[in-house]
Design an enzyme around this catalytic site. Structure first.
Site, PDB file in Angstrom:
ATOM      1  N   SER A  47      41.730  16.120 -43.753  1.00 31.52           N
ATOM      2  CA  SER A  47      40.661  16.427 -44.712  1.00 31.52           C
ATOM      3  C   SER A  47      40.493  17.875 -45.108  1.00 31.52           C
ATOM      4  CB  SER A  47      39.327  15.914 -44.185  1.00 31.52           C
ATOM      5  OG  SER A  47      39.234  14.542 -44.456  1.00 31.52           O
ATOM      6  N   LYS A  63      30.921  22.758 -45.630  1.00 28.96           N
ATOM      7  CA  LYS A  63      30.978  21.298 -45.782  1.00 28.96           C
ATOM      8  C   LYS A  63      29.699  20.687 -45.217  1.00 28.96           C
ATOM      9  CE  LYS A  63      34.095  17.384 -44.815  1.00 28.96           C
ATOM     10  NZ  LYS A  63      35.361  16.973 -44.166  1.00 28.96           N
ATOM     11  N   SER A 114      38.622  14.544 -47.028  1.00 27.60           N
ATOM     12  CA  SER A 114      37.231  14.441 -47.374  1.00 27.60           C
ATOM     13  C   SER A 114      36.545  15.769 -47.711  1.00 27.60           C
ATOM     14  CB  SER A 114      36.478  13.785 -46.213  1.00 27.60           C
ATOM     15  OG  SER A 114      36.534  14.602 -45.060  1.00 27.60           O
TER      16      SER A 114
HETATM   17  N1  GLN Z   1      41.576  10.372 -45.011  1.00 26.65           N
HETATM   18  C1  GLN Z   1      41.406  10.294 -43.596  1.00 26.65           C
HETATM   19  C2  GLN Z   1      40.319   9.311 -43.258  1.00 26.65           C
HETATM   20  O1  GLN Z   1      39.729   8.795 -44.150  1.00 26.65           O
HETATM   21  C3  GLN Z   1      41.107  11.655 -43.042  1.00 26.65           C
HETATM   22  C4  GLN Z   1      39.697  12.051 -43.176  1.00 26.65           C
HETATM   23  C5  GLN Z   1      39.379  13.329 -42.480  1.00 26.65           C
HETATM   24  O2  GLN Z   1      40.255  14.096 -42.096  1.00 26.65           O
HETATM   25  N2  GLN Z   1      38.099  13.532 -42.272  1.00 26.65           N
HETATM   26  O3  GLN Z   1      40.070   9.031 -42.132  1.00 26.65           O
END
Ligand code: GLN
Length: 486
Positions: free
Chosen positions: A178, A79, A154
């Protein structure tokens, strides 16, 4: 030998027994990444030369016996918020478009020491803020199961790369879901370890008290194998635990007899929960019960409060963490400004995307004097209550089983038009980060449109091996994780 449908452990075994060379494996992965990218936009950077040079070296080290990890020589996607020395690390943001870290994240050092080879940096929501991988400066990632749908987020690039069979395995990060949610949308396996089990040193911070690196792979065994490499205490990360579980892979026996699993009734009463997701995840509980687990209904009465608490804590921490991007130290700098304050303003205005700005504003607001007690302090109290409730449940149960996300993957564009719906899609994942627990998402079926559904297993603090063990047991009895996106 085609590595496309092989697990990371199978690729590693083929390399060790000589039926596949490291260079062949890495070349196949790089070729697949390039052709997959045209469809899915899963990769921001593909590192062909660096990966091939490393493959050569690792091949020799395996041959002379100095590399013995079961995953030595296996290609991996990373990532793009994990720092890679000399390879740009963008966080899918304009503000880091050309940023090349001068050091490797601890996890990268560990992967390299084990002989794993990074083939590229994968797409994500900008600074890991989002649930769809649509907010990337480099364009949205698409779901290999249906290119008109999002891969989740994400870590959407990581999940799409594994689902599209270009990456054998990938590393993602999970702040509020995410790793697990994109794994669920893409029909792959995503594991978020107990907070502090994997070093965050070199992971670009979103919300430091919640962020955790973990694997996305084809199955639980691959996730366990890579945990053996990346887990462990790290002096470079003050929140890393002094002692972490070990021997993840060796712990997989496939036996779940007597394991006590709680099913939270509030999750299934949730109005946003899709009926097919409810049915398939309950069927997964039945499969574990048939294998000897004891499955009972439990109550997690805090579900209504997790999203507000999470978005207050996460944005508060983000507003502080992202203040380092100022156009002075590194990254993008605006061309047009007058004076220092205007340099900050212009750089951030041009460098950050809309969602990131929204969260910095929200975080600054909840931390401002006058609102701190009303929002931030209250969210911390909710966090303490959530932890307490989990502790109570885990005094009687080994695992909690619930859906990973309320629905399957939405269409591209749908969530950006309705951000509240997007925030609500995190309802089953964020409490796991708030309490620092381990959690996994594994494929458990498909909806009528053929889109993958994921079921989540949540464990006690440091119960990572129990989570992986139950996931492994489930995958020995089912083959949803072996299905391929067409
Ligand atoms: N969807 C969540 C957010 O936008 C989780 C994102 C994540 O785990 N990085 O904060």
């Amino acid at each position: 030998m085609q590595i496309q449908n092989m697990t990371a452990l199978e690729v590693g075994a083929a390399i060790r027994n000589g039926s596949l060379t490291v260079t062949e494996a890495v070349t196949q992965a790089l070729d697949a990444a390039e052709s997959s990218n045209a469809r899915t936009n899963a990769y921001i950077t593909i590192c062909r030369e660096k990966a091939l040079a490393q493959a050569e070296q690792v091949g020799q080290q395996i041959a002379n016996g100095s590399l013995t990890s079961p995953l030595a020589g296996v290609p991996i996607a990373i990532k793009d918020n994990i720092c890679t020395k000399g390879v740009r690390t963008t966080c899918a943001s304009r503000i880091l478009e050309n940023f090349e870290p001068v050091y490797d994240a601890t996890v990268m050092q560990k992967l390299q020491a084990a002989g794993m080879i990074a083939i590229g940096k994968v797409n994500m929501d900008e600074f890991a803020m989002g649930s769809t991988s649509e907010t990337s400066y480099f364009g949205a990632t698409r779901n290999p199961w249906d290119l008109e749908k999002v891969p989740g987020g994400s870590s959407g690039g990581a999940a799409a790369a594994v689902a599209d069979r270009s990456a054998v395995i990938a590393l993602g990060s999970d702040t509020g879901g995410s790793i697990r949610q994109p794994a669920s949308y893409c029909g792959v396996t995503g594991f978020k370890p107990t907070y502090g089990t994997v070093s965050r040193s070199g992971l670009v911070a979103y919300a430091s008290s919640l962020d955790q690196i973990g694997p996305i792979g084809k199955d639980a065994a691959d996730c366990a194998a890579i945990m053996d490499i990346i887990a462990g205490s790290d002096p470079m990360d003050a929140t890393s635990l002094a002692e972490t579980p070990t021997e993840f892979l060796a712990g997989l026996t496939g036996d779940v007899k007597g394991l006590r699993i709680g099913i939270p009734s509030e999750c299934y009463a949730n109005a946003g929960l899709d009926a097919e997701v409810a049915a398939k995840t309950k069927a997964a509980a039945d499969t574990l019960a048939e294998a000897g687990a004891i499955v009972e209904e439990i109550s997690l009465p805090f579900l209504d409060y997790v999203i507000p608490a999470y978005y207050i804590i996460a944005t508060a921490e983000a507003s502080s963490n992202l203040s380092r991007f100022d156009g002075v130290k590194y990254g993008f700098r605006s061309n047009s400004y007058t004076g220092l304050t205007d340099l900050y303003r212009a750089t951030r205005s041009e460098g950050f995307g809309k969602e990131v700005k929204k969260r910095i504003l929200l975080g600054t607001f909840v931390l401002s004097s006058g609102y701190y007690d009303a929002y931030y302090r209250k969210a911390l109290k909710v966090k303490a209550l959530i932890k307490q409730k989990f502790d109570e449940v885990f005094s009687q149960y080994d695992l909690i089983l619930c859906p990973t996300a309320p629905t399957t993957a939405p269409a591209i564009g749908q969530s950006l038009a309705n951000p509240m719906a997007m925030y609500l899609s995190d309802i089953f994942t964020v409490s796991v980060n708030i309490a620092g627990l381990p959690g996994i998402s594994i494929p458990c079926g498909f909806d009528a449109a053929g889109m993958p559904i994921g079921v989540q297993l949540i464990g006690k603090p440091l119960g990572d091996k129990t989570v992986l063990q139950a996931a492994y047991a489930y995958q020995q009895r089912t083959d949803y994780h072996k299905q391929e996106a067409k």
